[in-house]
Design a protein around this motif. Sequence first.
Motif, PDB file in Angstrom:
ATOM      1  N   UNK A   1       0.829  -1.206   0.000  1.00  0.00           N
ATOM      2  CA  UNK A   1       0.000   0.000   0.000  1.00  0.00           C
ATOM      3  C   UNK A   1       0.862   1.254   0.000  1.00  0.00           C
ATOM      4  N   UNK A   2       0.495   2.222  -0.819  1.00  0.00           N
ATOM      5  CA  UNK A   2       1.168   3.522  -0.831  1.00  0.00           C
ATOM      6  C   UNK A   2       0.106   4.613  -0.875  1.00  0.00           C
ATOM      7  N   UNK A   3       0.242   5.602   0.010  1.00  0.00           N
ATOM      8  CA  UNK A   3      -0.740   6.677   0.072  1.00  0.00           C
ATOM      9  C   UNK A   3      -0.597   7.676  -1.067  1.00  0.00           C
TER      10      UNK A   3
ATOM     11  N   UNK B   1      -5.689  11.258   9.642  1.00  0.00           N
ATOM     12  CA  UNK B   1      -6.230  11.142   8.278  1.00  0.00           C
ATOM     13  C   UNK B   1      -5.496  10.070   7.489  1.00  0.00           C
ATOM     14  N   UNK B   2      -4.154  10.054   7.616  1.00  0.00           N
ATOM     15  CA  UNK B   2      -3.375   9.031   6.914  1.00  0.00           C
ATOM     16  C   UNK B   2      -3.684   7.643   7.463  1.00  0.00           C
ATOM     17  N   UNK B   3      -3.865   7.542   8.783  1.00  0.00           N
ATOM     18  CA  UNK B   3      -4.178   6.250   9.386  1.00  0.00           C
ATOM     19  C   UNK B   3      -5.533   5.729   8.912  1.00  0.00           C
ATOM     20  N   UNK B   4      -6.491   6.631   8.741  1.00  0.00           N
ATOM     21  CA  UNK B   4      -7.813   6.223   8.248  1.00  0.00           C
ATOM     22  C   UNK B   4      -7.698   5.665   6.832  1.00  0.00           C
ATOM     23  N   UNK B   5      -6.904   6.315   5.996  1.00  0.00           N
ATOM     24  CA  UNK B   5      -6.711   5.823   4.627  1.00  0.00           C
ATOM     25  C   UNK B   5      -6.053   4.448   4.636  1.00  0.00           C
ATOM     26  N   UNK B   6      -5.085   4.270   5.538  1.00  0.00           N
ATOM     27  CA  UNK B   6      -4.414   2.969   5.633  1.00  0.00           C
ATOM     28  C   UNK B   6      -5.399   1.901   6.100  1.00  0.00           C
TER      29      UNK B   6
ATOM     30  N   UNK C   1       6.714  -6.130  14.368  1.00  0.00           N
ATOM     31  CA  UNK C   1       5.634  -5.330  14.940  1.00  0.00           C
ATOM     32  C   UNK C   1       4.915  -4.479  13.895  1.00  0.00           C
ATOM     33  N   UNK C   2       5.671  -3.679  13.145  1.00  0.00           N
ATOM     34  CA  UNK C   2       5.036  -2.767  12.186  1.00  0.00           C
ATOM     35  C   UNK C   2       4.259  -3.503  11.093  1.00  0.00           C
ATOM     36  N   UNK C   3       4.830  -4.533  10.442  1.00  0.00           N
ATOM     37  CA  UNK C   3       4.045  -5.247   9.423  1.00  0.00           C
ATOM     38  C   UNK C   3       2.793  -5.909   9.982  1.00  0.00           C
ATOM     39  N   UNK C   4       2.882  -6.483  11.184  1.00  0.00           N
ATOM     40  CA  UNK C   4       1.716  -7.152  11.764  1.00  0.00           C
ATOM     41  C   UNK C   4       0.602  -6.152  12.066  1.00  0.00           C
ATOM     42  N   UNK C   5       0.970  -4.992  12.642  1.00  0.00           N
ATOM     43  CA  UNK C   5      -0.034  -3.952  12.905  1.00  0.00           C
ATOM     44  C   UNK C   5      -0.595  -3.425  11.597  1.00  0.00           C
ATOM     45  N   UNK C   6       0.271  -3.213  10.633  1.00  0.00           N
ATOM     46  CA  UNK C   6      -0.133  -2.673   9.338  1.00  0.00           C
ATOM     47  C   UNK C   6      -1.132  -3.594   8.649  1.00  0.00           C
TER      48      UNK C   6
END
Length: 385
Positions: A33-35, A240-245, A168-173
């Motif tokens: 994913x890329x914003x 806002x970026x987190x919502x898009x993700x 951690x980051x990939x699992x949360x993502x």
Amino acid sequence: MKKRQKTDIIFLLLIIVFSFGVYLYNDKNPVTLSLINSESLGYAKAEVIEVVEENAREDETTKGRYYGVQTLRARILQGDFQGKEVLIDNYLSTTHNVRLHSGQAFIACIDNPLEAETLITVYSYYRAPVIFMFGGIMIGIMVLIGGGKGLRSAVSLLFTMYTILGFMLPMIFNGYSPIWVCIVTVVITAAVSLFLLNGNHKKTWVATIATGMGVILSGIIFQVIASLVHVSGFNTDQAEALILISQNTGLQISQVLFAGILISSLGAVMDVGLSIASSLYEITCHKADITPRELFQSGLRVGKDMIGTMCNTLILAFTGSSLTTLLMLKAYGVEYAQLMNSDFIAMEIAQGISGTIAIIMTVPIGALLSAVLYSRRRSPDANWF
């Protein structure tokens, strides 16, 4: 082979298996994913051949900052355009102030769309060699001063970074619960760090359990405070970026802020947990007949001297990370009622209070565990297994 050595080998094998499992997971579940649409963008190392023209003046109030434009003749050193010489207009402004000289390396941003002319601009200084050099110096100092433990500390630091970035980051993502992912991360990194420092020893187990309980306690306290003052991941600047993700990945935004507290308080809590465990173990080595009650009381006295400095360390760390925001609030003359009831202050205070309470509570937890476990050992070098 001694029992302790067998346990150490098993633990190291578990670390290797975990690391390899993380690698396989990321290989099968890449983050795609890329914003922003960055398909045409690329970044490559380049070198200034010549400063053809420079129309820039130094800022009268800030030495070393220039405003204006440079015309550079540069050579691309990497990527599809390697070896190509180009002319670049390097605009120097308040937010982009990368002033270059002949022979200096930099990172070029190459925008190469399919139906338009290629645009090459100056992105930033070429900082990687300096960063790696000082990273190497830091590790060298750790080994020079700390010897074998310094080397193990460096390995522990690298493993912690790998776990955070690779696990951690990939699992949360990818939509897993940030709370549970961070709890697993905290337990794994604390256990590995303390194991590498002390091996399969009672100190390791006391410090690991105390650290895990302290960090989880920090998260619980923050969750209580956050629910009462109504802050969550939606109150952050990146909401806002987190919502898009989340719309594309299933990211659980409401738990992100809570999970961040677990990670941010880990270092300070682990420091306190290990300090208590080591101090009380040394006491038992020199006074084998000490009672559990006396050992617990000694732990509380040692902890009292640590609480003040460690709590200040945590508060100052939160303040330092928010210094620019605090300066802006001061400059805008924000009123007391507005400041104390803002999202920013509510989150910072909640973080500081929860982390501080966790540090304080780690002292009696570590002291109690030490009093129970150390009093049961038969010899100074006895281990848990």
